[in-house]
Scaffold this active site. Structure first.
Site, PDB file in Angstrom:
ATOM      1  N   VAL A   1      -9.720   9.253  -2.582  1.00  0.00           N
ATOM      2  CA  VAL A   1     -10.026   9.071  -1.161  1.00  0.00           C
ATOM      3  C   VAL A   1      -9.482  10.234  -0.326  1.00  0.00           C
ATOM      4  O   VAL A   1      -8.357  10.705  -0.547  1.00  0.00           O
ATOM      5  CB  VAL A   1      -9.402   7.741  -0.656  1.00  0.00           C
ATOM      6  CG1 VAL A   1      -9.852   7.468   0.777  1.00  0.00           C
ATOM      7  CG2 VAL A   1      -9.788   6.581  -1.562  1.00  0.00           C
TER       8      VAL A   1
ATOM      9  N   LYS B   1       3.159   3.999 -11.147  1.00  0.00           N
ATOM     10  CA  LYS B   1       2.011   3.108 -10.920  1.00  0.00           C
ATOM     11  C   LYS B   1       1.771   2.227 -12.159  1.00  0.00           C
ATOM     12  O   LYS B   1       1.329   1.077 -12.024  1.00  0.00           O
ATOM     13  CB  LYS B   1       0.757   3.910 -10.597  1.00  0.00           C
ATOM     14  CG  LYS B   1       0.799   4.636  -9.242  1.00  0.00           C
ATOM     15  CD  LYS B   1       0.772   3.707  -8.045  1.00  0.00           C
ATOM     16  CE  LYS B   1       0.566   4.467  -6.737  1.00  0.00           C
ATOM     17  NZ  LYS B   1       0.622   3.607  -5.549  1.00  0.00           N
TER      18      LYS B   1
ATOM     19  N   ALA C   1       5.387  11.400 -12.788  1.00  0.00           N
ATOM     20  CA  ALA C   1       6.130  10.464 -11.927  1.00  0.00           C
ATOM     21  C   ALA C   1       5.172   9.459 -11.269  1.00  0.00           C
ATOM     22  O   ALA C   1       5.450   8.259 -11.221  1.00  0.00           O
ATOM     23  CB  ALA C   1       6.906  11.224 -10.858  1.00  0.00           C
ATOM     24  N   TYR C   2       4.047   9.973 -10.794  1.00  0.00           N
ATOM     25  CA  TYR C   2       3.059   9.101 -10.148  1.00  0.00           C
ATOM     26  C   TYR C   2       2.507   8.099 -11.175  1.00  0.00           C
ATOM     27  O   TYR C   2       2.465   6.896 -10.944  1.00  0.00           O
ATOM     28  CB  TYR C   2       1.941   9.962  -9.572  1.00  0.00           C
ATOM     29  CG  TYR C   2       0.964   9.210  -8.696  1.00  0.00           C
ATOM     30  CD1 TYR C   2       1.328   8.817  -7.409  1.00  0.00           C
ATOM     31  CD2 TYR C   2      -0.314   8.905  -9.144  1.00  0.00           C
ATOM     32  CE1 TYR C   2       0.429   8.127  -6.591  1.00  0.00           C
ATOM     33  CE2 TYR C   2      -1.214   8.225  -8.338  1.00  0.00           C
ATOM     34  CZ  TYR C   2      -0.840   7.837  -7.062  1.00  0.00           C
ATOM     35  OH  TYR C   2      -1.731   7.159  -6.263  1.00  0.00           O
TER      36      TYR C   2
ATOM     37  N   ASN D   1       0.809  -1.227   0.000  1.00  0.00           N
ATOM     38  CA  ASN D   1       0.000   0.000   0.000  1.00  0.00           C
ATOM     39  C   ASN D   1       0.842   1.277   0.000  1.00  0.00           C
ATOM     40  O   ASN D   1       0.392   2.325  -0.478  1.00  0.00           O
ATOM     41  CB  ASN D   1      -0.917  -0.013   1.229  1.00  0.00           C
ATOM     42  CG  ASN D   1      -1.580   1.318   1.458  1.00  0.00           C
ATOM     43  OD1 ASN D   1      -2.541   1.669   0.783  1.00  0.00           O
ATOM     44  ND2 ASN D   1      -1.051   2.103   2.410  1.00  0.00           N
TER      45      ASN D   1
ATOM     46  N   SER E   1      -3.432   2.791  -8.935  1.00  0.00           N
ATOM     47  CA  SER E   1      -4.331   3.925  -9.163  1.00  0.00           C
ATOM     48  C   SER E   1      -4.815   3.865 -10.610  1.00  0.00           C
ATOM     49  O   SER E   1      -4.090   3.378 -11.484  1.00  0.00           O
ATOM     50  CB  SER E   1      -3.579   5.236  -8.933  1.00  0.00           C
ATOM     51  OG  SER E   1      -4.366   6.318  -9.410  1.00  0.00           O
TER      52      SER E   1
HETATM   53  N1  LIG Z   1      -5.900   8.831  -1.643  1.00  0.00           N
HETATM   54  C1  LIG Z   1      -6.218   8.590  -2.918  1.00  0.00           C
HETATM   55  O1  LIG Z   1      -7.118   9.245  -3.486  1.00  0.00           O
HETATM   56  C2  LIG Z   1      -5.516   7.503  -3.695  1.00  0.00           C
HETATM   57  C3  LIG Z   1      -5.951   7.246  -4.996  1.00  0.00           C
HETATM   58  C4  LIG Z   1      -5.348   6.233  -5.720  1.00  0.00           C
HETATM   59  C5  LIG Z   1      -4.336   5.504  -5.147  1.00  0.00           C
HETATM   60  N2  LIG Z   1      -3.906   5.779  -3.880  1.00  0.00           N
HETATM   61  C6  LIG Z   1      -2.805   4.966  -3.326  1.00  0.00           C
HETATM   62  O2  LIG Z   1      -3.182   4.428  -2.071  1.00  0.00           O
HETATM   63  C7  LIG Z   1      -2.011   4.246  -1.255  1.00  0.00           C
HETATM   64  C8  LIG Z   1      -2.251   4.899   0.106  1.00  0.00           C
HETATM   65  O3  LIG Z   1      -2.461   6.279  -0.111  1.00  0.00           O
HETATM   66  P1  LIG Z   1      -3.140   7.251   0.956  1.00  0.00           P
HETATM   67  O4  LIG Z   1      -4.119   8.040   0.215  1.00  0.00           O
HETATM   68  O5  LIG Z   1      -3.534   6.494   2.156  1.00  0.00           O
HETATM   69  O6  LIG Z   1      -1.902   8.205   1.253  1.00  0.00           O
HETATM   70  P2  LIG Z   1      -1.237   8.730   2.608  1.00  0.00           P
HETATM   71  O7  LIG Z   1      -2.251   9.041   3.619  1.00  0.00           O
HETATM   72  O8  LIG Z   1      -0.262   9.762   2.156  1.00  0.00           O
HETATM   73  O9  LIG Z   1      -0.440   7.432   3.116  1.00  0.00           O
HETATM   74  C9  LIG Z   1       0.657   6.952   2.419  1.00  0.00           C
HETATM   75  C10 LIG Z   1       1.338   5.915   3.298  1.00  0.00           C
HETATM   76  O10 LIG Z   1       2.491   5.401   2.627  1.00  0.00           O
HETATM   77  C11 LIG Z   1       3.585   5.498   3.515  1.00  0.00           C
HETATM   78  N3  LIG Z   1       4.875   5.522   2.829  1.00  0.00           N
HETATM   79  C12 LIG Z   1       5.350   6.409   1.942  1.00  0.00           C
HETATM   80  N4  LIG Z   1       6.609   6.083   1.600  1.00  0.00           N
HETATM   81  C13 LIG Z   1       6.919   4.956   2.286  1.00  0.00           C
HETATM   82  C14 LIG Z   1       8.049   4.118   2.364  1.00  0.00           C
HETATM   83  N5  LIG Z   1       9.164   4.385   1.675  1.00  0.00           N
HETATM   84  N6  LIG Z   1       8.008   3.026   3.164  1.00  0.00           N
HETATM   85  C15 LIG Z   1       6.901   2.739   3.874  1.00  0.00           C
HETATM   86  N7  LIG Z   1       5.799   3.508   3.872  1.00  0.00           N
HETATM   87  C16 LIG Z   1       5.808   4.597   3.079  1.00  0.00           C
HETATM   88  C17 LIG Z   1       3.324   6.770   4.308  1.00  0.00           C
HETATM   89  O11 LIG Z   1       4.158   6.820   5.442  1.00  0.00           O
HETATM   90  P3  LIG Z   1       4.527   8.239   6.155  1.00  0.00           P
HETATM   91  O12 LIG Z   1       3.379   8.569   7.065  1.00  0.00           O
HETATM   92  O13 LIG Z   1       5.793   7.918   6.898  1.00  0.00           O
HETATM   93  O14 LIG Z   1       4.731   9.247   5.076  1.00  0.00           O
HETATM   94  C18 LIG Z   1       1.856   6.541   4.609  1.00  0.00           C
HETATM   95  O15 LIG Z   1       1.702   5.607   5.647  1.00  0.00           O
HETATM   96  C19 LIG Z   1      -0.851   4.854  -2.030  1.00  0.00           C
HETATM   97  O16 LIG Z   1      -0.148   3.832  -2.693  1.00  0.00           O
HETATM   98  C20 LIG Z   1      -1.540   5.747  -3.055  1.00  0.00           C
HETATM   99  O17 LIG Z   1      -0.756   5.947  -4.205  1.00  0.00           O
HETATM  100  C21 LIG Z   1      -4.479   6.762  -3.137  1.00  0.00           C
END
Ligand SMILES: NC(=O)c1ccc[n+]([C@@H]2O[C@H](COP(=O)([O-])OP(=O)(O)OC[C@H]3O[C@@H](n4cnc5c(N)ncnc54)[C@H](OP(=O)(O)O)[C@@H]3O)[C@@H](O)[C@H]2O)c1
Length: 236
Positions: free
Chosen positions: A192, A163, A158-159, A87, A137
């Site tokens: 989200v 992905k 980049a994103y 994740n 994503s």
């Molecule tokens: N939110 C959306 O709308 C959305 C849409 C499509 C896909 N996604 C995907 O869903 C996943 C979770 O996203 P989210 O929305 O929950 O984002 P978020 O709240 O920013 O959480 C991201 C998580 O990833 C962790 N992380 C980042 N780099 C890391 C590393 N090198 N090693 C371990 N953990 C790491 C962060 O840790 P820290 O707290 O230490 O930074 C945090 O726990 C991501 O892969 C994102 O691309 C999200």
């Protein structure tokens, strides 16, 4: 052992923490991965207070030593892994994409998931029903790059490319694992409300975790090698 063991990366907040909660609710032992032990312990304590069996694990997915240590610990303590949810992800295009941002994005979004998965594959193969979920994503769907309305609003090279690489490898891995019980799929959670998604997103976090949980708990006759949102297949 009959208990199901699930490891979720980036589980200290956002969608990852909620995936851990929902898998805990289903009775699994959840290993809460986070970049620092402090963050992992805090999140695990939050879930333990809700009566879930959650345990912290320091796991920066870009750190090979963390990956080795995590694999050894899981092997020693449980001897297998049933569910891996890759994740952890970053979105840094808003900082201005350059070569460094591109590399950083690939390090976490692609190489992190890749390196961790291949280090844990022997443990997933010891599960009667291993499940790998790669949190991707719709922005990584090459087939919709020119038509997805989100692309009209933002340029996120980049994103998107990191992905897309994750998606391509998910399909490849499903071929590699086709003669095993392991299912591997990519997930689009939706837009989200998290630190990454922002407050303007459409979905609450509970709903955003549902697709990953669906893929993590697929039955034996469930799909493998797809990109999913809410049980629907999306184009690669
Ligand atoms: N939110 C959306 O709308 C959305 C849409 C499509 C896909 N996604 C995907 O869903 C996943 C979770 O996203 P989210 O929305 O929950 O984002 P978020 O709240 O920013 O959480 C991201 C998580 O990833 C962790 N992380 C980042 N780099 C890391 C590393 N090198 N090693 C371990 N953990 C790491 C962060 O840790 P820290 O707290 O230490 O930074 C945090 O726990 C991501 O892969 C994102 O691309 C999200």
């Amino acid at each position: 052992m009959n208990e199901k063991i699930a490891l979720i990366t980036g589980a200290n907040k956002g969608i990852g923490l909620e995936i851990a909660r929902q898998l805990g609710k289903q009775g699994m032992i959840v290993l809460v991965g986070a970049r620092s032990l402090d963050k992992a312990e805090q999140a695990a304590a939050e879930l333990q207070a809700e009566q879930f069996r959650a345990y912290p694990i320091k796991l920066d997915v870009t750190d090979q030593q963390d990956i080795r240590t995590a694999a050894e610990r899981i092997n020693t303590k449980y001897g297998k892994l049933d569910v891996l949810v890759n994740n952890a992800g970053i979105y840094v295009d808003h900082e201005g994409t350059d070569v460094d941002m591109m590399r950083r994005s690939f390090e976490t979004n692609f190489f992190g998931a890749y390196a961790l998965t291949i280090s844990l594959l022997h443990l997933l193969k010891l599960s009667p029903a291993g499940r790998i979920v790669n949190q991707s994503s719709i922005l990584g769907s090459v087939g919709t790059i020119l038509t997805n309305e989100m692309y009209g609003r933002a340029s996120v090279p980049a994103y998107t490319t990191s992905k897309a690489a994750l998606n391509a490898w998910t399909a490849q891995l499903s071929i590699q694992l086709r003669d095993t019980p392991i299912k591997v799929n990519a997930c689009h959670p939706g837009w989200v409300k998290t630190d990454m998604g922002g407050s303007g997103a459409f979905m609450e976090i509970e709903e955003g975790a549902e697709t990953a949980v669906f893929l993590a708990t697929l039955p034996g006759d469930g799909p493998t090698g797809g990109l999913f949102h809410k049980q629907e297949t999306l184009p690669w």
